[in-house]
Structures are given as structure tokens and as C-alpha cells.
Enzyme design. Sequence first.
Site, PDB file in Angstrom:
ATOM      1  N   HIS A  76       0.871  -1.178   0.000  1.00 24.96           N
ATOM      2  CA  HIS A  76       0.000   0.000   0.000  1.00 24.96           C
ATOM      3  C   HIS A  76       0.912   1.233   0.000  1.00 24.96           C
ATOM      4  O   HIS A  76       2.029   1.186   0.538  1.00 24.96           O
ATOM      5  CB  HIS A  76      -0.838  -0.046   1.282  1.00 24.96           C
ATOM      6  CG  HIS A  76      -1.902   0.983   1.411  1.00 24.96           C
ATOM      7  ND1 HIS A  76      -1.652   2.276   1.810  1.00 24.96           N
ATOM      8  CD2 HIS A  76      -3.235   0.907   1.207  1.00 24.96           C
ATOM      9  CE1 HIS A  76      -2.793   2.944   1.844  1.00 24.96           C
ATOM     10  NE2 HIS A  76      -3.771   2.143   1.490  1.00 24.96           N
ATOM     11  N   ASP A 106       3.043  -4.404   8.039  1.00 25.23           N
ATOM     12  CA  ASP A 106       1.834  -3.608   7.880  1.00 25.23           C
ATOM     13  C   ASP A 106       0.665  -4.574   8.082  1.00 25.23           C
ATOM     14  O   ASP A 106       0.380  -5.410   7.221  1.00 25.23           O
ATOM     15  CB  ASP A 106       1.838  -2.997   6.467  1.00 25.23           C
ATOM     16  CG  ASP A 106       0.508  -2.339   6.111  1.00 25.23           C
ATOM     17  OD1 ASP A 106      -0.482  -2.512   6.847  1.00 25.23           O
ATOM     18  OD2 ASP A 106       0.463  -1.660   5.072  1.00 25.23           O
ATOM     19  N   GLN A 151      -4.539  -5.095   6.936  1.00 29.15           N
ATOM     20  CA  GLN A 151      -5.528  -6.025   6.379  1.00 29.15           C
ATOM     21  C   GLN A 151      -5.452  -7.403   7.023  1.00 29.15           C
ATOM     22  O   GLN A 151      -6.175  -8.317   6.612  1.00 29.15           O
ATOM     23  CB  GLN A 151      -5.330  -6.164   4.855  1.00 29.15           C
ATOM     24  CG  GLN A 151      -5.526  -4.887   4.086  1.00 29.15           C
ATOM     25  CD  GLN A 151      -6.969  -4.373   4.143  1.00 29.15           C
ATOM     26  OE1 GLN A 151      -7.899  -5.101   4.473  1.00 29.15           O
ATOM     27  NE2 GLN A 151      -7.159  -3.096   3.839  1.00 29.15           N
ATOM     28  N   LYS A 155     -10.543  -0.684  10.380  1.00 28.23           N
ATOM     29  CA  LYS A 155     -10.701  -1.891   9.564  1.00 28.23           C
ATOM     30  C   LYS A 155     -11.048  -3.087  10.443  1.00 28.23           C
ATOM     31  O   LYS A 155     -11.307  -4.173   9.963  1.00 28.23           O
ATOM     32  CB  LYS A 155      -9.414  -2.179   8.795  1.00 28.23           C
ATOM     33  CG  LYS A 155      -8.882  -0.974   8.052  1.00 28.23           C
ATOM     34  CD  LYS A 155      -8.203  -1.316   6.785  1.00 28.23           C
ATOM     35  CE  LYS A 155      -7.440  -0.117   6.261  1.00 28.23           C
ATOM     36  NZ  LYS A 155      -8.034   0.454   5.071  1.00 28.23           N
ATOM     37  N   CYS A 185      -4.765   2.442  -3.624  1.00 32.30           N
ATOM     38  CA  CYS A 185      -3.539   2.988  -3.017  1.00 32.30           C
ATOM     39  C   CYS A 185      -2.391   1.990  -3.138  1.00 32.30           C
ATOM     40  O   CYS A 185      -1.587   1.836  -2.210  1.00 32.30           O
ATOM     41  CB  CYS A 185      -3.745   3.379  -1.556  1.00 32.30           C
ATOM     42  SG  CYS A 185      -5.000   4.610  -1.322  1.00 32.30           S
TER      43      CYS A 185
HETATM   44  N1  PMP Z   1      -1.821  -0.732   4.568  1.00 29.96           N
HETATM   45  C1  PMP Z   1      -2.781  -1.470   3.988  1.00 29.96           C
HETATM   46  C2  PMP Z   1      -2.445  -2.835   3.480  1.00 29.96           C
HETATM   47  C3  PMP Z   1      -4.063  -0.934   3.872  1.00 29.96           C
HETATM   48  O1  PMP Z   1      -5.019  -1.659   3.283  1.00 29.96           O
HETATM   49  C4  PMP Z   1      -4.330   0.355   4.369  1.00 29.96           C
HETATM   50  C5  PMP Z   1      -5.704   0.974   4.239  1.00 29.96           C
HETATM   51  N2  PMP Z   1      -6.328   0.788   3.018  1.00 29.96           N
HETATM   52  C6  PMP Z   1      -3.290   1.054   4.970  1.00 29.96           C
HETATM   53  C7  PMP Z   1      -2.056   0.479   5.050  1.00 29.96           C
HETATM   54  C8  PMP Z   1      -3.496   2.426   5.514  1.00 29.96           C
HETATM   55  O2  PMP Z   1      -4.370   2.382   6.596  1.00 29.96           O
HETATM   56  P1  PMP Z   1      -4.935   3.741   7.214  1.00 29.96           P
HETATM   57  O3  PMP Z   1      -5.487   4.523   6.074  1.00 29.96           O
HETATM   58  O4  PMP Z   1      -5.987   3.263   8.166  1.00 29.96           O
HETATM   59  O5  PMP Z   1      -3.807   4.414   7.887  1.00 29.96           O
END
Ligand code: PMP
Length: 428
Positions: free
Chosen positions: A145, A222, A225, A248, A386
Amino acid sequence: MAISTATADRPAQSAAEETEALTPSEVERLRLDFPALHVKRNGKSLVYLDNAATSQKPKAVIERLDQYYRSENANVHRGMHYLSEVATAAYEDARKKVQRFLGIPLTCEVVFTRGTTEGINLVAQTYGRKNVGPDDEIIISAMEHHSNIVPWQMLCDEKGAKLRVVPVDDRGELVLDEYARLLNGRTKLVAVTHVSNALGTVNPVKEIIALAHAQGVPVLLDGAQATPHLPVNVQALDCDFYACSAHKMFGPTGIGVLYGKAEFLNRMPPYQGGGDMILSVTFEKTTYSGLPYKFEAGTPDIAGAIGLGEAVDYLEAIGMRRIAKYEHELTQYGTELLSSIDGVRIIGTAKEKAGVLSFTMESAHPHDIGQIFNDCGVAIRAGHHCAQPVMQRFGVPATARASLAFYNTKEDLDALAVAVHKVKEVFD
Ligand code: PMP
């Protein structure tokens, strides 16, 4: 709750073997806990398949936030009065709940952040700025991401360091031989996703961590997910940092967690300066608080942390193993459905996947797919999620992505298939 228990006369089986998936009738009952799943559009309940973007919240979390603001609201760690004591106790209790949920050894290793993005930036700006120099290397993967790419890119730009990228194969799995080759004496950190938001791949993080540690390299995962879908125990994984987001995980937006091993956190400089992170301040010198407060400058999201505590209680009461097993079955069902439709290409077919069905259609752009799905009352996400580099890897500008949670059903996926046929009717 179904958690594996070994007895003296019965050897411990793997918990996965012992655990039953959630049953459809249990899921029906659990769905009643989520008011947003019952929002009607054109007289029909919405089908919510955008859980990787954010999940819906159970009443327990919503009511806990309400209770906090009605009868417990005060600032934490400061006021010497009743409400402040209540708020502080609830906030610190939430830290302990998160500690238990993620198998974190020490309470002081739980740092509340705004979310995964802030957790990763915190490590980049503190550990990274202190330890990374010219020609050092940071390893990420091609399926990250943007929030696990850009902070490292910014750091590399500032320090003259290099970003190394582990490639992804055609199924959407990391090429581990390449990863092993990339690790070397200049590697200062490995930062990879536990589960990919764009492909659904569950990465072999234990192996990734073991390989890095064999060379003395710390690993950040990270977990954005992973935590809503899988049992996560940071101690068993032996990762050095783990970042996740409450929103999430059926908790509130604006709050998340960074786990770091105390041996690292203690040696890292503070991230932001301000109230609550200091022991004493004079114009000549400031001394900092210990963990975790050194990294929690300013008034935190008190209600958010308490809401997250409630969310993890809720998840634990169901059982993460049962959730994982149920979602696995659901993902397989959805994969079979989509694969049986002509002109649909699933992007991400890794052996281990968690709850993501990313796909393209020959005849329609993902944004058109999203639009028609919306007309059918099916909420998915269309775009690059993203994760532009992994889209480029698969030669697509975007995908349509259905992402699951434990409250989704086979009927939701049937509705997805009906919407796909609708797209075909319009564009074929
Ligand atoms: N890493 C991953 C794999 C994600 O899916 C996301 C959110 N889509 C993020 C990081 C970022 O999370 P946040 O926007 O809650 O900071």
C-alpha cells in the site's frame, strides 16, 4: 469462543484443525449487531463488500463511544478528578485489551496512533532517521500500500539510501528467492505487508522475518488487512514492529496501534513533541516520558482507543480462528463464482488469501463496474486501492475489488455475481 486447549491426555492439535468456521446462522445473528448493514436503498439492504476500505461497526462499539462521551469524558493522565480517573482507566484498559488481542508481551509496547499510516511514518521518522544513512537499503515489496512505500521513499530521499523491492509473481505471491538475495549487510529494515489490500495475498511473514533476523535486520509488518481477518500474535511472529488501524477492525476511525519491541522503542527518539510525552521541560532541556507515552504527544483519541478496546473484545468473543475459517470458505465461494463468468479476470490468485476478490472485466473499466454495482446496491471499490505499483505489475490501471468481512454471506456474493452479469449486459 473456540480456542485450542490441550489437555494432559490429549495432544494439542493445531488450533485450525480444532476450530469450526462460523455457521451461517451465527453470521445471521451477528449481522444484527451492525446497524449499517441494514441501511436500505431503494427498499433493499445494501450489500457491503468494501471492508478493506473500512468495516462497519457493531452496536457494542457505537454504544461504548456514546457512553464514554455521555459519562466518562475528560482528558487522560492529567486531571486529578473523578472523570479524568475514569477516562484514564478506560484508555489504559483499552491498551491492555489490544496487548492481549495481538499477543504483545508488554503493555508499554502498545503505542496508540492515528492508524497504520501514522504507525509506519512514526517508525520511518524515528527509527529510520536515526539508523539509516547514505547507501543503506530498505526492503519493501511490490504489493505494498502507498502508506508502506512513500514514508520509506521520503526517508531514502533524505538520507541518500535505497529502496529495494521484492517482486511479485503472476499469482500475487512474493518471490522469496529474490527477497533472500536482496537482504545484505546494508539492509537496515524490511517493511512488508502481512496481507495485501489489493490482492488479498497472505504473505509468509514468519519466513520473511526469520530470513531478515538471520542477518540481524528488523522487520516491520503492515497489519492493516490482517488484524480484521486472522489471529495475529506478534510474539509468535517475532516481528519488531506491527502497525494496524482500528477502523478496519470494526472499531472507530482515527485510531490505530503501533507495536514495537521495547528494545527498539526505547532507543528511538520521540516522533512528535508536546504535552504528555515529557517528564520535564525547561528552555534549556526537556526530558521525555518512558514508553509508550514518549510516542503519544498531545491529547490522544481517547474515545477511539476505548472503542477499539470494545471492538477487540467483540472479535475475541467470536474467535479470530473461526472468523478466518469462515472467511476462507467465503473467499473460495466468491472465487469460484467469479471464475465461472466469461470475461472476468481475477487479479491475485495466491494460495493463501484473506477476504479480497480483485478483478477486471474485458468489456468494462473498473469505474464503470463500480458504478453499475452501486446501482445494484452492491458496495465495492474500484480504483488502484492505493497500491499503484502492484496494478502496474499486473498491467492494469485499476481493479474492481470486493472485500469481505465475517458478516458477509454467500448471498452477498451471489448479489456480486448478479451485478457482474448486469455489467456484461450493459457493456458486452
Ligand atoms: N496498509 C494497507 C495494506 C491498507 O489496506 C491500508 C488501508 N487501506 C493502509 C495500510 C493504511 O491504513 P490507514 O489509512 O488506516 O492508515
